[in-house]
Design an enzyme around this catalytic site. Structure first.
Site, PDB file in Angstrom:
ATOM      1  N   ASP A  74     -65.178 112.573 -22.825  1.00  0.00           N
ATOM      2  CA  ASP A  74     -64.567 111.828 -23.922  1.00  0.00           C
ATOM      3  C   ASP A  74     -65.467 111.952 -25.143  1.00  0.00           C
ATOM      4  O   ASP A  74     -66.649 111.591 -25.087  1.00  0.00           O
ATOM      5  CB  ASP A  74     -64.399 110.354 -23.547  1.00  0.00           C
ATOM      6  CG  ASP A  74     -63.341 110.145 -22.473  1.00  0.00           C
ATOM      7  OD1 ASP A  74     -62.759 111.146 -22.007  1.00  0.00           O
ATOM      8  OD2 ASP A  74     -63.098 108.982 -22.106  1.00  0.00           O
ATOM      9  N   ASP A  87     -50.203 106.438 -20.846  1.00  0.00           N
ATOM     10  CA  ASP A  87     -51.222 105.408 -20.657  1.00  0.00           C
ATOM     11  C   ASP A  87     -50.521 104.060 -20.575  1.00  0.00           C
ATOM     12  O   ASP A  87     -49.768 103.700 -21.483  1.00  0.00           O
ATOM     13  CB  ASP A  87     -52.207 105.413 -21.821  1.00  0.00           C
ATOM     14  CG  ASP A  87     -52.821 106.787 -22.047  1.00  0.00           C
ATOM     15  OD1 ASP A  87     -52.967 107.532 -21.058  1.00  0.00           O
ATOM     16  OD2 ASP A  87     -53.149 107.112 -23.203  1.00  0.00           O
TER      17      ASP A  87
END
Length: 255
Positions: free
Chosen positions: A8, A129
């Site tokens: 990330d 998500d």
């Protein structure tokens, strides 16, 4: 089952967020290329990148790091975060990425996702998500009323390569995957599902194996690798050659 190490990116560094909270950031490395090469050397067959700046702002911030990673690695690399236009998706695919992941745009412009999937077979992934079963967008900042399973169904025959489903409540917590949510998601779509969120140990990875016949084809792991709770080389071997006794034991626990 494929295991995908996650990198990330936030301001060019490797980080992890706790439950998607940009105020709860753990910084792991200032050299994402070295980290990516390390995962490749340990046996990764695909790398998962997230541009956290892009997801939040909707504009590219970490392109130089992404380009450096794709140039350095021999394995395929996929990226999500802030990919919200045809031009941006094509730009990323042209710079060496194997797949791009579309999240916010999948709920706001589903026809764009279908168009890209038709143009680039096998290279478009939808990222769903979810929090409490409903889709979150724009870097998890906004919550919609759309059920994650309903969104998955809309792309069942679109030609996308996979759906990455992230359970926000478990992401970065090491608390274990949401197996029931994964089972429901796999049943809602005919395309492969990649699990993300909550992996904290090898047992968590093995708990996914009974879901593989249902369509869960891969798992993204982040913090557990960085914390040393999961050894990547061992995990790759374990998921590539499932041990019958482990699957049987986990399946019994799920029953």
């Amino acid at each position: 089952m494929e295991i995908l190490p996650a990198i990330d990116l936030l301001d060019g560094a490797c980080v992890r967020l706790h439950k998607g909270d940009y105020e709860q950031v753990t910084r792991f490395s200032d050299d994402p290329v070295a980290q990516a090469l390390s995962w490749q050397q340990q046996g990764a067959t695909r790398l998962h990148l997230v541009d956290l700046d892009g997801a939040k702002r909707g504009e590219p911030v970490n392109d130089s790091a992404v380009q450096a990673i794709t140039s350095a690695l021999d394995i395929p690399v996929q990226l999500g975060g802030g990919v919200r236009s045809l031009e941006r998706a094509e730009q990323l695919l042209a710079c060496g990425l194997d797949r791009v992941i579309l999240g916010t745009v999948a709920i706001e412009q589903p026809d764009l996702v279908r168009s890209l999937a038709e143009r680039y077979p096998g290279r478009i992934v939808v990222g769903i998500d979810a929090k409490d079963g409903r889709v979150a967008t724009r870097g998890w900042i906004e919550q919609s009323d759309v059920l994650a399973t309903d969104l998955a169904r809309t792309f069942s025959s679109s030609g996308i390569a996979a759906i990455i489903t992230t359970d926000i409540a478990t992401d970065g917590t090491l608390a274990g995957p949401n197996l029931e949510a994964l089972r429901t998601m796999a049943a809602s779509s005919s395309v492969p599902v990649i699990a993300s969120g909550g992996i904290g140990c090898m047992a968590d990875l093995l708990s996914l194996l009974p879901l593989e016949p249902l369509g869960v084809s891969g798992v993204i792991v982040g913090r557990a690798l960085y914390d040393g709770r999961v050894d990547l080389a061992e995990a790759v071997r374990a998921l590539a050659e499932p041990r019958l006794q482990d699957i049987t034991a986990v399946a019994a626990d799920l029953a």
